[in-house]
Design an enzyme around this catalytic site. Structure first.
Site, mmCIF file in Angstrom:
data_model
loop_
_atom_site.group_PDB
_atom_site.id
_atom_site.type_symbol
_atom_site.label_atom_id
_atom_site.label_comp_id
_atom_site.label_asym_id
_atom_site.label_seq_id
_atom_site.Cartn_x
_atom_site.Cartn_y
_atom_site.Cartn_z
ATOM 1 N N THR A 46 33.509 1.076 -13.731
ATOM 2 C CA THR A 46 33.871 1.971 -14.826
ATOM 3 C C THR A 46 33.093 3.279 -14.658
ATOM 4 O OG1 THR A 46 32.224 0.991 -16.284
ATOM 5 C CG2 THR A 46 34.463 0.086 -16.397
ATOM 6 N N THR A 48 31.108 5.562 -16.395
ATOM 7 C CA THR A 48 29.693 5.747 -16.750
ATOM 8 C C THR A 48 28.807 4.783 -15.979
ATOM 9 O OG1 THR A 48 30.322 6.540 -18.940
ATOM 10 C CG2 THR A 48 28.044 5.813 -18.668
ATOM 11 N N CYS A 49 29.260 3.561 -15.804
ATOM 12 C CA CYS A 49 28.467 2.555 -15.088
ATOM 13 C C CYS A 49 28.281 2.937 -13.628
ATOM 14 C CB CYS A 49 29.129 1.188 -15.195
ATOM 15 S SG CYS A 49 29.404 0.664 -16.900
ATOM 16 N N SER A 50 29.345 3.406 -12.991
ATOM 17 C CA SER A 50 29.313 3.730 -11.567
ATOM 18 C C SER A 50 28.734 5.110 -11.272
ATOM 19 C CB SER A 50 30.722 3.658 -10.974
ATOM 20 O OG SER A 50 31.157 2.328 -10.907
ATOM 21 N N LEU A 54 24.178 2.837 -12.779
ATOM 22 C CA LEU A 54 23.751 2.220 -11.527
ATOM 23 C C LEU A 54 23.065 3.199 -10.579
ATOM 24 C CD1 LEU A 54 23.633 -0.222 -9.599
ATOM 25 C CD2 LEU A 54 25.950 0.374 -8.876
#
Length: 158
Positions: A46, A48-50, A54
């Protein structure tokens, strides 16, 4: 009820991808006798996560470990194949332990679960420091984005 500082983590079983394929790994195997930085994301791949969450942990990997951390781990309510692909795609293999919480057992047991209108059961965005299975710091985002749960904030807590 959401887990709090001072609480022991529930001993649930995760899945992780190895060179030999998917492997089950218990919370006890991950956290017992170790200092672990664990962060949770709503979904692998996703935006924001990627693009934000992270990468901060990858960039600060060495700085986190030099502060006495044994393992950096990320958990998401995704299947082990998605988590394995995300680890490979991001260059995180061998640096961060990618934990699949496919049925959301960990998210639910810690009270960090929620239902997304678009993706179903998910984990809230969070970070924590776990010392021998006990939560010593906990940061849960209250709004979209990465602020309290990012690597920079964890570095200040170590």
């Amino acid at each position: 009820m959401t887990i709090s500082v001072g609480d022991k983590l529930p001993d649930v079983t995760f899945k992780t991808m190895t060179a030999d394929g998917a492997k089950s790994i218990t919370g006890a195997e991950i956290f017992s006798g170790k200092k672990v930085v664990l962060f949770g994301v709503p979904g692998a791949f996703t935006p924001t996560c990627s693009n934000n969450h992270l990468p901060g942990y990858l960039e600060n990997h060495d700085a986190i470990l030099v502060r006495g951390v044994d393992t950096i781990a990320v958990v998401s309510v995704n299947d082990v194949h998605v988590m394995g692909a995300w680890a490979h795609f991001t260059g995180g293999e061998g640096k961060i332990l990618f934990l699949a919480d496919g049925s959301g057992d960990f998210a639910k047991a810690t009270g960090l679960d929620y239902i997304s209108n678009d993706m179903g059961l998910r984990s809230r965005r969070f970070s924590m420091i776990v010392d021998d299975g006990k939560v010593t710091a906990l940061n849960v985002e209250t709004k979209p984005g990465v602020d309290e749960s990012g690597a920079a904030h964890i570095l200040g807590q170590l």
